[in-house]
Design an enzyme around this catalytic site. Structure first.
Site, mmCIF file in Angstrom:
data_model
loop_
_atom_site.group_PDB
_atom_site.id
_atom_site.type_symbol
_atom_site.label_atom_id
_atom_site.label_comp_id
_atom_site.label_asym_id
_atom_site.label_seq_id
_atom_site.Cartn_x
_atom_site.Cartn_y
_atom_site.Cartn_z
ATOM 1 N N GLU A 2 -8.576 10.169 -5.929
ATOM 2 C CA GLU A 2 -8.188 8.786 -6.210
ATOM 3 C C GLU A 2 -9.403 8.038 -6.739
ATOM 4 O O GLU A 2 -10.486 8.602 -6.869
ATOM 5 C CB GLU A 2 -7.631 8.119 -4.952
ATOM 6 C CG GLU A 2 -8.597 8.118 -3.784
ATOM 7 C CD GLU A 2 -7.989 7.606 -2.475
ATOM 8 O OE1 GLU A 2 -7.057 6.779 -2.519
ATOM 9 O OE2 GLU A 2 -8.481 8.031 -1.416
ATOM 10 N N LYS A 19 -7.378 3.709 6.886
ATOM 11 C CA LYS A 19 -8.083 2.722 6.059
ATOM 12 C C LYS A 19 -9.251 2.131 6.845
ATOM 13 O O LYS A 19 -9.186 1.010 7.346
ATOM 14 C CB LYS A 19 -7.105 1.637 5.600
ATOM 15 C CG LYS A 19 -7.628 0.798 4.456
ATOM 16 C CD LYS A 19 -6.505 -0.033 3.845
ATOM 17 C CE LYS A 19 -6.997 -1.088 2.899
ATOM 18 N NZ LYS A 19 -7.671 -0.556 1.712
ATOM 19 N N LEU A 29 -5.877 7.617 0.363
ATOM 20 C CA LEU A 29 -5.272 6.478 1.053
ATOM 21 C C LEU A 29 -3.842 6.321 0.542
ATOM 22 O O LEU A 29 -3.592 6.427 -0.661
ATOM 23 C CB LEU A 29 -6.059 5.190 0.778
ATOM 24 C CG LEU A 29 -5.519 4.011 1.584
ATOM 25 C CD1 LEU A 29 -5.914 4.119 3.052
ATOM 26 C CD2 LEU A 29 -5.966 2.687 1.004
ATOM 27 N N TYR A 63 -9.020 -1.970 8.101
ATOM 28 C CA TYR A 63 -8.793 -3.241 7.413
ATOM 29 C C TYR A 63 -7.578 -3.151 6.504
ATOM 30 O O TYR A 63 -7.053 -2.059 6.259
ATOM 31 C CB TYR A 63 -10.034 -3.642 6.600
ATOM 32 C CG TYR A 63 -10.248 -2.847 5.332
ATOM 33 C CD1 TYR A 63 -10.673 -1.524 5.381
ATOM 34 C CD2 TYR A 63 -10.012 -3.415 4.080
ATOM 35 C CE1 TYR A 63 -10.856 -0.795 4.212
ATOM 36 C CE2 TYR A 63 -10.199 -2.691 2.906
ATOM 37 C CZ TYR A 63 -10.623 -1.383 2.981
ATOM 38 O OH TYR A 63 -10.787 -0.657 1.829
HETATM 39 N N1 PMP Z 1 -7.341 4.161 -2.441
HETATM 40 C C1 PMP Z 1 -8.438 3.639 -1.905
HETATM 41 C C2 PMP Z 1 -9.583 4.549 -1.593
HETATM 42 C C3 PMP Z 1 -8.526 2.256 -1.654
HETATM 43 O O1 PMP Z 1 -9.631 1.733 -1.095
HETATM 44 C C4 PMP Z 1 -7.438 1.426 -1.991
HETATM 45 C C5 PMP Z 1 -7.486 -0.061 -1.796
HETATM 46 N N2 PMP Z 1 -8.029 -0.452 -0.617
HETATM 47 C C6 PMP Z 1 -6.302 2.013 -2.566
HETATM 48 C C7 PMP Z 1 -6.286 3.392 -2.767
HETATM 49 C C8 PMP Z 1 -5.102 1.193 -2.951
HETATM 50 O O2 PMP Z 1 -4.348 0.818 -1.820
HETATM 51 P P1 PMP Z 1 -3.463 -0.500 -1.834
HETATM 52 O O3 PMP Z 1 -2.503 -0.342 -2.957
HETATM 53 O O4 PMP Z 1 -2.786 -0.473 -0.516
HETATM 54 O O5 PMP Z 1 -4.391 -1.654 -2.029
#
Ligand code: PMP
Length: 284
Positions: free
Chosen positions: A179, A147, A204, A33
């Site tokens: 994270e 993701k 991620l 997603y």
């Molecule tokens: N890490 C994780 C585990 C996440 O789920 C997300 C957001 N979906 C992020 C980091 C941040 O990613 P983004 O800046 O692309 O939203």
């Protein structure tokens, strides 16, 4: 109020949107997603989300359900049909419906679903007060760079944070922070360096992370991409998280230890401002 959602080629009222019980997203969490924020009716960093979607799909050998142009036009049409000024577009691609089998179907028909959510993103009480964070063990699978829709552990982490009276959790593996449950984690050292974990399969690759680090470097801030511990974070001048819907969000305490004076720090505030200015210029 009923939304219009997109399901496999059709724009439908949400109550009429259907996905098969045999969909592998439902049976195996076999899907990926993206969440793209909307500000002023425009999609923020769509190109970054499109590129990461392709990377996730390639890693899992799921064919792209539609081409890039069409993906953008579906996003735009959904924003328009639902009159979204501020909020987000959620997009999910799964391997689609097939007889239940661990082996991927030879001829998959991927499912594509998109919906919108109205959200107040720029005016956020949390951005004023900052988040209280607790640490938890990172017990997710090892391919966090993809993701996927397997979000049960992050969901458990948010529940653990809530039970502890906190706002969110940072995950720790082998002594170092990976994270946040749904965001990338940063500290600002006492000598003003921005530190965030280096890219690998352990985290991620945040689209907001990439943009924020670029804006920080352009503003002559020093960035270090490396692991850090909870102890180092508790001793830092500031901390924050980034994600597509929270942008740059201050952290004011970690496991009960207050950072600085317990209010969002100057580097974090400045980065939030820069991100909001610059990202909106790139809206499509
Ligand atoms: N890490 C994780 C585990 C996440 O789920 C997300 C957001 N979906 C992020 C980091 C941040 O990613 P983004 O800046 O692309 O939203």
């Amino acid at each position: 109020m009923s939304r219009i959602v997109y399901v496999n080629g059709e724009f439908l009222p949400e109550a009429e949107a259907k996905i098969s019980v045999f969909d592998r997203g439902f049976l195996f969490a076999d899907g990926v997603y993206e969440v793209t924020s909307v500000l002023g009716g425009k999609l923020i960093d769509f190109e970054g989300h499109r590129a990461r979607l392709h990377r996730s799909l390639t890693e899992l050998e799921i064919p792209a359900p539609v081409g890039d142009e069409e993906l953008l036009s579906i996003h735009r049409e959904l924003v328009e049909r639902n009159g979204i000024e501020e909020g987000m577009v959620y997009m999910q691609v799964t391997r689609g419906a097939a007889d239940r089998d661990f082996i991927y179907p030879a001829d998959p028909k991927p499912s594509l679903v998109l919906f919108t959510q109205v959200m107040s993103l720029t005016e956020s009480p949390k951005a004023e007060k900052g988040l209280n964070i607790v640490s938890i063990e990172d017990q997710r699978w090892a391919r966090r760079d993809i993701k996927t829709v397997q979000l049960l552990y992050p969901s458990m982490g948010k529940m653990a944070a809530k039970a502890a009276g906190a706002d969110d959790a940072w995950m720790v593996e082998e002594g170092a922070v990976t994270e946040g449950t749904s965001n990338n984690a940063y500290i600002v050292t006492r000598d003003g360096k921005i530190v965030t974990r280096q890219l690998s399969n352990a985290i991620l690759h945040g689209i907001t992370r990439k943009a924020v680090l670029r804006f920080a470097r352009e503003a002559q801030m020093v960035v270090e991409e490396r692991a850090f511990t909870i102890e180092e974070a508790q001793d830092a001048a500031e901390a924050f998280v980034t994600s597509a819907t929270t942008f740059v969000m201050p952290v004011v305490s970690i496991d009960g230890v207050t950072l600085g004076d317990g209010t969002p720090g100057p580097v974090t505030r400045r980065l939030r401002e820069i991100y909001l200015d610059e990202a909106q210029k790139l809206g499509v």
